[in-house]
Each structure stands twice: as C-alpha cells, then as structure tokens.
Design an enzyme around this catalytic site. Structure first.
Site, PDB file in Angstrom:
ATOM      1  CD  GLU A   1      -1.310  -0.236   3.623  1.00 34.04           C
ATOM      2  OE1 GLU A   1      -2.015   0.850   3.860  1.00 34.04           O
ATOM      3  OE2 GLU A   1      -1.347  -1.172   4.324  1.00 34.04           O
TER       4      GLU A   1
ATOM      5  CB  CYS B   1      -2.823  -4.006   5.935  1.00 35.00           C
ATOM      6  SG  CYS B   1      -2.331  -2.721   7.106  1.00 35.00           S
TER       7      CYS B   1
ATOM      8  CB  SER C   1      -8.885   2.024  12.098  1.00 30.76           C
ATOM      9  OG  SER C   1      -7.969   2.192  13.264  1.00 30.76           O
TER      10      SER C   1
ATOM     11  CG  HIS D   1      -3.056  -6.618  10.217  1.00 33.24           C
ATOM     12  ND1 HIS D   1      -2.059  -6.494   9.451  1.00 33.24           N
ATOM     13  CD2 HIS D   1      -3.617  -5.397  10.444  1.00 33.24           C
ATOM     14  CE1 HIS D   1      -1.981  -5.101   9.372  1.00 33.24           C
ATOM     15  NE2 HIS D   1      -2.963  -4.453   9.918  1.00 33.24           N
TER      16      HIS D   1
ATOM     17  CE  LYS E   1      -7.363  -2.159  21.744  1.00 33.48           C
ATOM     18  NZ  LYS E   1      -7.956  -1.790  22.929  1.00 33.48           N
TER      19      LYS E   1
HETATM   20  N1  CAA Z   1      -0.099   3.089  31.051  1.00 31.35           N
HETATM   21  C1  CAA Z   1      -0.788   1.886  30.548  1.00 31.35           C
HETATM   22  N2  CAA Z   1      -1.613   1.933  29.536  1.00 31.35           N
HETATM   23  C2  CAA Z   1      -2.133   3.051  29.213  1.00 31.35           C
HETATM   24  C3  CAA Z   1      -1.495   4.215  29.692  1.00 31.35           C
HETATM   25  C4  CAA Z   1      -0.497   4.071  30.598  1.00 31.35           C
HETATM   26  N3  CAA Z   1       0.076   5.299  31.243  1.00 31.35           N
HETATM   27  N4  CAA Z   1      -2.286   5.334  28.977  1.00 31.35           N
HETATM   28  C5  CAA Z   1      -2.930   4.896  28.066  1.00 31.35           C
HETATM   29  N5  CAA Z   1      -2.858   3.216  28.118  1.00 31.35           N
HETATM   30  C6  CAA Z   1      -3.628   2.406  27.135  1.00 31.35           C
HETATM   31  C7  CAA Z   1      -4.863   2.873  27.095  1.00 31.35           C
HETATM   32  O1  CAA Z   1      -5.926   2.589  28.085  1.00 31.35           O
HETATM   33  C8  CAA Z   1      -5.200   1.984  25.914  1.00 31.35           C
HETATM   34  O2  CAA Z   1      -5.545   0.745  25.977  1.00 31.35           O
HETATM   35  P1  CAA Z   1      -6.939   0.053  25.541  1.00 31.35           P
HETATM   36  O3  CAA Z   1      -7.191   0.240  24.086  1.00 31.35           O
HETATM   37  O4  CAA Z   1      -6.667  -1.380  26.031  1.00 31.35           O
HETATM   38  O5  CAA Z   1      -7.963   0.763  26.335  1.00 31.35           O
HETATM   39  C9  CAA Z   1      -3.796   2.156  25.003  1.00 31.35           C
HETATM   40  O6  CAA Z   1      -2.962   2.630  26.084  1.00 31.35           O
HETATM   41  C10 CAA Z   1      -3.732   3.197  23.790  1.00 31.35           C
HETATM   42  O7  CAA Z   1      -4.264   4.437  24.354  1.00 31.35           O
HETATM   43  P2  CAA Z   1      -5.372   5.409  23.685  1.00 31.35           P
HETATM   44  O8  CAA Z   1      -6.462   4.653  23.085  1.00 31.35           O
HETATM   45  O9  CAA Z   1      -5.592   6.627  24.515  1.00 31.35           O
HETATM   46  O10 CAA Z   1      -4.219   5.907  22.486  1.00 31.35           O
HETATM   47  P3  CAA Z   1      -4.189   6.985  21.263  1.00 31.35           P
HETATM   48  O11 CAA Z   1      -5.516   7.429  21.378  1.00 31.35           O
HETATM   49  O12 CAA Z   1      -3.113   7.671  21.517  1.00 31.35           O
HETATM   50  O13 CAA Z   1      -4.084   6.172  19.977  1.00 31.35           O
HETATM   51  C11 CAA Z   1      -4.157   4.340  18.266  1.00 31.35           C
HETATM   52  C12 CAA Z   1      -3.795   4.679  19.911  1.00 31.35           C
HETATM   53  C13 CAA Z   1      -5.761   4.795  18.144  1.00 31.35           C
HETATM   54  C14 CAA Z   1      -4.070   2.973  18.069  1.00 31.35           C
HETATM   55  C15 CAA Z   1      -3.440   5.219  17.439  1.00 31.35           C
HETATM   56  O14 CAA Z   1      -1.993   4.899  17.865  1.00 31.35           O
HETATM   57  C16 CAA Z   1      -3.346   5.116  16.096  1.00 31.35           C
HETATM   58  O15 CAA Z   1      -4.184   5.672  15.497  1.00 31.35           O
HETATM   59  N6  CAA Z   1      -2.622   4.055  15.429  1.00 31.35           N
HETATM   60  C17 CAA Z   1      -2.752   3.796  13.754  1.00 31.35           C
HETATM   61  C18 CAA Z   1      -4.058   3.231  13.404  1.00 31.35           C
HETATM   62  C19 CAA Z   1      -4.231   1.824  13.825  1.00 31.35           C
HETATM   63  O16 CAA Z   1      -3.315   1.238  14.083  1.00 31.35           O
HETATM   64  N7  CAA Z   1      -5.465   1.085  13.785  1.00 31.35           N
HETATM   65  C20 CAA Z   1      -5.556  -0.235  14.258  1.00 31.35           C
HETATM   66  C21 CAA Z   1      -6.788  -0.834  13.348  1.00 31.35           C
HETATM   67  S1  CAA Z   1      -6.721  -0.484  11.602  1.00 31.35           S
HETATM   68  C22 CAA Z   1      -5.662  -1.660  11.017  1.00 31.35           C
HETATM   69  O17 CAA Z   1      -5.229  -2.619  11.559  1.00 31.35           O
HETATM   70  C23 CAA Z   1      -4.769  -1.509   9.648  1.00 31.35           C
HETATM   71  C24 CAA Z   1      -3.548  -0.729   9.706  1.00 31.35           C
HETATM   72  O18 CAA Z   1      -2.536  -1.708   9.956  1.00 31.35           O
HETATM   73  C25 CAA Z   1      -3.055   0.484   9.687  1.00 31.35           C
END
Ligand code: CAA
Length: 412
Positions: A81, A113, A206, A249, A258
């Site tokens: 991609e 992906c 996502s 994946h 999850k």
């Molecule tokens: N100690 C321990 N854990 C902590 C913490 C701390 N101090 N602070 C936060 N956390 C945990 C949260 O509770 C959360 O866990 P859960 O999901 O189990 O509740 C985790 O850490 C992540 O925290 P947030 O959700 O607050 O993180 P964020 O909003 O900053 O971003 C994300 C997380 C959305 C994955 C971001 O990194 C992102 O957008 N990534 C790219 C998109 C992605 O990977 N999507 C996945 C599905 S799509 C796909 O699979 C295709 C692909 O390859 C892209």
C-alpha cells in the site's frame, strides 16, 4: 493437491528506535506505548530503503536460500500500500533488479494491509487451478508505515518486507483452500490520499472496523470449517480452541489481544444464544498466552509492516514453535482498512522449522542499529528523493537517486 507457503525470506530497515525512548521524548508515560499498545521497537527506514529496495532484498534472499530454478517462476506479485508510482508496479522493479524471466505475470496488489493476502490467495488458487502447470509463484509483502512525528499513530509506524515462495506440496504451511471467511465494507478508517507520504487515520474507529470485520470473517470461516470437518465441537463451545494457534494482523501488538478477546466473546455469545455471555478475563489472558502471544515477537521488533504484518507473525511463531506445531492447524486473520478482511487457516508442515530457520530472521534483526529519537526525526525529515549515501550490504538493494522521474537502484 496441497498448496501454500514453501519458504520465506525477509528484509528490514537497518535502523530502529526503542518505543520507551520515543514515549519519553513525547512526554508520554512509557507504559502507554509498552503496556497499552504492546509496542517495543520500531523500524526506521531512510529513503534509500524504500518499498522496492526492501522487496528486492527479500526476494534476493529467498532465491538464494531456496536455489529455486528461476525459469519455474510463473507469477510475481507484490502486495503493497506504499508503492512508488501510480502506474509502474513495485513488482516490475523487482523483476528487473533480480533479472527474473520475462515469461511471467508481474503485478502489484493493493488494498491497504490486505494486499499481501490478496497476492497469496491469487497465487495459491493459480497453482491449485492447474493453470500454473507445475510452475511456482513469488509473493512479496513490502511496506513502510508512516503517520508522522507527534501524531497518535507515531508509535505504530514501522516497515519491512517478506517474500514467500508459493508451491505445490509446500514445506511451511499448506493453506486450507476454499475454506475462508471474508468481510468488506466501504469505510474511511485509514487511507493515504495521492501525494501524501503519511497515512490519514481515524484511529479508534479503525479498531472498531477491524473487530467488526474479524467477527464476520471468523463466523464465516467457522461455518465452512465445520462443514468440511476441519474443526470439531469443543466442550467449552469455543471452536477457536481447535486451532493450535491464531495469528492476527498486527498494527500494534495489543490489537492481537483485542482481536482474540473479541473472537472468544462472540463464540460465547453464539453458544449462549444471547449477546452478553460472561467472559472471564483470566481465561482470556490464558488463552491469549497459549494461542496468540508466540506470533508477536518479530512484530514487536519492527512495528507495523502493513501487508507483511500477518506473515511476520507467522515467521515469529514458527521460528520458535514450528517443531511442536507440525501437522497442526493454525488460523490467520488479514485486515486491510477501507476495508476488506479474510480469516483463513492452514496446516503447519513437518519441514517448517528448517525452512523458517533458513530465513535467519533473528540474525537479521540482531544486526540492526539503534538510533536516538533525534536521529529518527532527522531520517523522517529527509525528502523521499534524498536517500542517505550508503552502500547496500551484499545481496541488498538501495534507492540511489531519482533522475528524470526514474528511480535508480544500486545492488550490494
Ligand atoms: N499505562 C498503561 N496503559 C495506558 C496508559 C498508561 N499510562 N495510557 C494509556 N494506556 C492504554 C489505553 O488504556 C489504551 O488501551 P486500551 O485500548 O486497551 O484501552 C492504549 O494504552 C492506547 O491508548 P489510547 O487509546 O488513548 O491511544 P491513542 O488514542 O493515543 O492512540 C491508536 C491509539 C488509535 C491505536 C493510535 O496509535 C493510532 O491511530 N494508530 C494507527 C491506526 C491503527 O493502528 N489502527 C488499528 C486498526 S486498523 C489496521 O489494523 C490497519 C493498519 O494496519 C493501520
């Protein structure tokens, strides 16, 4: 006839960063990246290690390892991609750089992906149909995941390529052809508009899309697997327990937790006939450790490799457990944003330990260099047409320059 993955080889960028250091540099609690997202290290490619260079290096290693007769290759597919041109496929560059024969089909497959799985299934079905007439296919997944400095996606970047030889009577994994569940929908969860190096992502949405697609794909695969007698009823009601391992994946390792919890929940709901069956977190954690955790090792070293992520999971799992898994069935879940997904399965073959060992993944990962967050930011700031002036290692390829819109590569 059995068809599937006979051998594989990888290529990864030379540099990586520690995610705990990235967290500190961003003023974030390192536990968020390490425990919350499950990430550990992230590959950092410079512009010389582009999608073509990584793919060509992986294919070079695959051909070296297997000694396959090049005239037997009838199909070369690159799932990506993060291609380098709107028209000329990465696969053509790879064909040229490796001097592969002209008498074959050469193309890229793109659906986020999922592109690598699209290529793998196309290759398997081409062979199983009889059209291949004894020829073999090379399928490569090659990608660079880039979201940009300071974004929520930053700790989920990464890069890498994995090349697979797809044959009859494969020595790593025989795919259960015709038993696979797909789910697709028109959604904006993650995408990369023309002209952008960084993806645009609605991160939390996502994750929802991934889990929705997983539920539908898994249920469809399960119905077909039961009909074909590949899985039998399990006392707990969790059909997924009849799979020795499940590989997901992995955009970031915690996504696999999850995903597996989601599969267990829907199985309990299906068995109970209602949607709120109780799920014991201790049982979920135990099943995850046994069935999934072993596939995350390599992914935690390189970060998200997009199309390659699922197959780096397969490699990581089989590097340590192929002997114990011989003749056992494993499940695999491929997800491409946008979106399409597929849950499929296969049987680990008795030569898998040797074939996966030949890829030398641990040694390749160990030879990388750790860089500081400052150096990482400098690499990220380099223009796409300004590769660092570094000679490729023996058997490796690098982008040297772009002149008159033509990409020039150099081999080591
Ligand atoms: N100690 C321990 N854990 C902590 C913490 C701390 N101090 N602070 C936060 N956390 C945990 C949260 O509770 C959360 O866990 P859960 O999901 O189990 O509740 C985790 O850490 C992540 O925290 P947030 O959700 O607050 O993180 P964020 O909003 O900053 O971003 C994300 C997380 C959305 C994955 C971001 O990194 C992102 O957008 N990534 C790219 C998109 C992605 O990977 N999507 C996945 C599905 S799509 C796909 O699979 C295709 C692909 O390859 C892209």
């Amino acid at each position: 006839m059995t068809v599937g993955i006979d051998s594989l080889a990888i290529a990864v960028p030379q540099r990586y960063i520690e995610l705990s250091e990235l967290a500190r540099a961003r003023g974030v609690d390192p536990a968020k990246f390490i425990t919350g997202l499950g990430t550990r290290r992230m590959a950092v490619p410079d512009p010389g290690e582009d999608t073509v260079a990584l793919a060509a290096t992986a294919v070079h290693r695959l051909l070296d390892q297997t000694g396959v007769d090049r005239s037997r290759i009838g199909l070369l597919i690159v799932g990506t991609e993060t291609g380098v041109d709107h028209s000329k496929p990465v696969a053509s560059h790879v064909q040229g750089l490796l001097g592969l024969p002209r008498s074959m089909r050469v193309f890229d497959t793109t659906h986020a992906c999922y592109g690598g799985t699209a290529g793998l299934m196309t290759a398997c079905e081409w062979i199983a149909s009889g059209v291949a007439k004894g020829r073999v296919a090379v399928v490569v997944c090659s990608d660079i995941a880039r979201y940009g400095v300071g974004t929520a996606g930053e700790p989920t970047q990464g890069a890498g390529a994995i090349a697979m030889l797809v044959t009859e009577a494969p020595r790593i994994l025989a795919i259960d052809l015709g038993v696979s569940g797909s789910s697709s929908a028109d959604v904006y969860d993650f995408w990369r508009p023309h002209g952008r190096r960084e993806a645009v992502v609605d991160g939390h949405y996502s994750i929802e899309c991934y889990l929705d697609a997983l539920g539908e794909s898994y249920r469809s695969w399960r119905a077909q697997a039961r009909e074909r007698g590949l899985i039998s009823p399990v006392a707990t009601g969790l059909s997924s327990e009849s799979l020795a391992r499940v590989i997901y994946h992995v955009p970031f390792p915690k996504m696999a937790n999850k995903a597996h919890a989601h599969v267990m929940r829907l199985e309990l709901d299906d068995a109970a006939g209602h949607a709120d069956a109780a799920l014991d977190p201790v049982v979920v954690a135990g099943r995850f450790e046994q069935q999934v955790a072993g596939s995350l090792r390599v992914c935690a070293e390189i970060g998200n490799a997009y199309t390659g992520s699922l197959y780096f999971g397969l490699l990581g799992l089989l590097e340590s457990e192929a002997g114990a898994l011989a003749n056992q069935r494993i499940g695999m879940f491929s997800y491409g944003s946008g979106c399409v997904s597929e849950f499929f399965s296969g049987v680990v073959q008795r030569y898998a330990a040797r074939m996966v060992g030949d890829a030398g993944a641990s040694a390749i990962l160990a030879q990388r260099t750790a860089i500081t967050i400052e150096e990482y930011e400098q690499v990220l700031a380099l223009a796409a047409d300004a590769p660092l002036p570094i000679a490729p290692s023996p058997g490796g390829y690098r982008l040297e320059a772009i002149r008159d819109h033509r990409r020039i590569y150099v081999a080591g």
